[in-house]
Design an enzyme around this catalytic site. Structure first.
Site, mmCIF file in Angstrom:
data_model
loop_
_atom_site.group_PDB
_atom_site.id
_atom_site.type_symbol
_atom_site.label_atom_id
_atom_site.label_comp_id
_atom_site.label_asym_id
_atom_site.label_seq_id
_atom_site.Cartn_x
_atom_site.Cartn_y
_atom_site.Cartn_z
ATOM 1 N N TYR A 52 0.721 -1.183 0.096
ATOM 2 C CA TYR A 52 0.137 0.036 0.135
ATOM 3 C C TYR A 52 0.807 1.202 -0.108
ATOM 4 C CZ TYR A 52 -4.930 -0.797 0.172
ATOM 5 O OH TYR A 52 -6.209 -1.048 -0.381
ATOM 6 N N GLU A 54 -0.566 4.850 -0.685
ATOM 7 C CA GLU A 54 -1.420 6.058 -1.023
ATOM 8 C C GLU A 54 -0.560 7.238 -0.819
ATOM 9 O OE1 GLU A 54 -4.562 4.810 1.429
ATOM 10 O OE2 GLU A 54 -5.981 4.093 -0.092
ATOM 11 N N ASP A 198 -5.676 13.349 -25.389
ATOM 12 C CA ASP A 198 -5.662 11.975 -25.020
ATOM 13 C C ASP A 198 -4.803 11.340 -26.130
ATOM 14 O OD1 ASP A 198 -6.045 9.384 -24.403
ATOM 15 O OD2 ASP A 198 -8.395 9.666 -24.244
ATOM 16 N N THR A 224 -2.462 6.117 -22.298
ATOM 17 C CA THR A 224 -2.265 4.693 -21.857
ATOM 18 C C THR A 224 -0.818 4.299 -21.986
ATOM 19 O OG1 THR A 224 -3.166 3.839 -23.801
ATOM 20 C CG2 THR A 224 -4.669 4.112 -21.946
ATOM 21 N N LYS A 227 -0.701 0.617 -25.211
ATOM 22 C CA LYS A 227 -0.949 0.546 -26.726
ATOM 23 C C LYS A 227 0.386 0.579 -27.499
ATOM 24 C CE LYS A 227 -5.697 1.896 -26.156
ATOM 25 N NZ LYS A 227 -5.824 2.710 -24.967
ATOM 26 N N ARG A 233 -0.655 -2.400 -18.781
ATOM 27 C CA ARG A 233 -2.033 -1.825 -18.981
ATOM 28 C C ARG A 233 -2.009 -0.640 -17.831
ATOM 29 N NH1 ARG A 233 -6.060 -3.039 -21.852
ATOM 30 N NH2 ARG A 233 -5.020 -4.874 -22.607
HETATM 31 N N1 DSN Z 1 -10.691 0.203 -26.069
HETATM 32 C C1 DSN Z 1 -9.414 0.980 -26.544
HETATM 33 C C2 DSN Z 1 -9.349 0.681 -27.915
HETATM 34 O O1 DSN Z 1 -9.516 -0.359 -28.183
HETATM 35 O O2 DSN Z 1 -9.158 1.711 -28.773
HETATM 36 C C3 DSN Z 1 -9.739 2.545 -26.086
HETATM 37 O O3 DSN Z 1 -9.840 2.680 -24.764
#
Ligand code: DSN
Length: 417
Positions: A52, A54, A198, A224, A227, A233
């Site tokens: 933990y 925080e 984003d 994110t 990707k 993730r």
């Molecule tokens: N679910 C993602 C995508 O496939 O683009 C976006 O969050």
């Protein structure tokens, strides 16, 4: 020695082993997916999950945080370096939570968001009515031009002037062209709105400087890490220094409790990997492979939304083929090729059917496939889609898919696999 997981829980062991095999033996073309390195996997399975923490490094609500502090400080420093940002928060559990923290930091409930329409390429967390973002904040949407299928800045400007949003959101989940952050910034300045980018999809391309950089133009940037960044993730937020405190306090305690320290350690590793010279080569190959997918599909008679790609993905319009996106996805899945159905701009079909598929190159580029393999994959896709119920053709395609997967192996060295 038997694996502890196998001894404790053979059912979950079996599910994980089967998922390993599925990933090894299928062609992964979902544009938002990728394969992390073994180093990232190791951190994700590490004891940092026990802790933990925080708060933030040096200011935690729990004792014993000295080593998780090291990991988080590394992740923060590397995120700032990779993206040239003044401030980074690496705690958001996902991209949507990164966006939520930004809205909490910059908006009051009832303030207006201007963002890209979901069915033209935007994202749920950009104000979709069934998402928290659309429930807490009135949202107005720009789309794409009917002819070019690209963002129309006259429309963005007109909507911004009419609705005076508190924040303009740029960035997309299903858009194969460059996002011109500087043009959004001009409009945001004209109407006195904050600008958030984003870059969940294109973060890796941005990090490699192969896509225009949002950081100089935006008040805040979310991304994110799983990707094109090829990390675990999760989400990150990059902000101008003036927003640092607000953003941090809205991630914790505003929106989350304990950070996922094993994921943050893995984010640090992925960000280190993004600084290595071969990351640029990897990102360049992602783009070359996406262009090869675009060309390969076009040469086989398919119409591409916007006519091509500038990034890692291609949107294929199937309306001329008599297939829906859903049917195409099912057919391709039956031959071990994984894609997702996708709405195309001005789609007449509901999202559950859709007229298109979205295909992306990051995951197969991680397997070291290149342009000739992309062309072969387009051939396999075309054969599968045109053979419809012909089992003999599908069986042949499946063998070719298996051969290709064997020629470009995945996770051969890990003990799980
Ligand atoms: N679910 C993602 C995508 O496939 O683009 C976006 O969050």
């Amino acid at each position: 020695m038997l694996s502890p997981l196998l001894q404790v829980d053979p059912e979950v062991f079996d599910a994980i082993s089967s998922e390993v095999r599925r990933q090894q033996t299928t062609l992964e073309l979902i544009a938002s997916e990728n394969f992390v390195s073994l180093a990232v996997l190791e951190a994700l399975g590490s004891v940092m999950t026990n802790k933990y923490a925080e708060g933030y490094p040096g200011a935690r609500y729990y004792g014993g945080c000295e080593w998780v502090d090291v990991a988080e400080r590394l992740a923060i420093a590397r995120a700032k370096e990779v993206f040239g940002a003044e401030h980074a928060n690496v705690q958001p559990h996902s991209g949507t939570q990164a966006n939520m923290a930004v809205y909490f930091a910059m908006l009051e409930p009832g303030d207006t968001i201007l963002s890209m329409k979901l069915d033209m390429g935007g994202h749920l967390s950009h104000g979709y009515k069934k998402n928290f973002s659309g429930r807490a904040y009135p949202a107005v949407f720009y789309g794409v031009n009917r002819e070019t299928e690209q963002i129309e800045f006259d429309e963005v400007r007109a909507l911004a002037k009419e609705h005076r949003p508190k924040i303009i959101v740029c960035g997309a989940s299903a858009y194969s062209r460059i996002i011109h952050f500087s043009r959004f910034a001009e409009i945001a300045r004209e109407v006195g709105a904050y600008l958030m980018a984003d870059i969940a999809h294109v973060a890796g391309l941005v990090a490699a400087k192969l896509h225009p950089d949002p950081v100089p133009h935006c008040d805040v940037v979310t991304a994110t890490t799983h990707k094109t960044m090829r990390g675990p993730r999760g989400g990150i937020i990059l902000a101008r220094q003036e927003f640092a405190k607000k953003v941090d306090s809205q991630v914790f305690p505003g929106m989350q409790g304990g950070p996922l320290m094993h994921v943050i350690a893995a984010k640090a590793i992925a960000l280190k990997e993004a600084m290595a010279p071969d990351f640029l080569t990897y990102q360049e190959q992602i783009m070359k492979n996406a262009r090869a997918l675009a060309l390969g599909m076009e040469n086989r008679g398919y119409r591409l939304v916007t006519g091509g790609t500038d990034n890692h993905m291609v949107l294929v319009d199937l309306s001329g083929s008599g297939l829906t996106g859903r049917r195409a996805t099912e057919l391709l899945e039956s031959v071990d090729i994984t894609v997702n159905k996708n709405l195309i701009p001005f789609d007449q079909k509901p999202p559950s059917e859709a007229s298109g598929i979205r295909i992306g190159s990051p995951a197969l580029t991680s397997r070291r496939m290149r342009e000739p393999e992309m062309d072969l994959i387009c051939d396999l896709i075309h054969k599968t889609l045109t053979a419809d119920k012909d089992q003999a053709v599908h069986a042949k395609v499946k063998i070719q898919v298996r051969d290709l997967c064997e020629a470009y192996p995945l996770y051969q060295r890990s003990y799980h696999m």
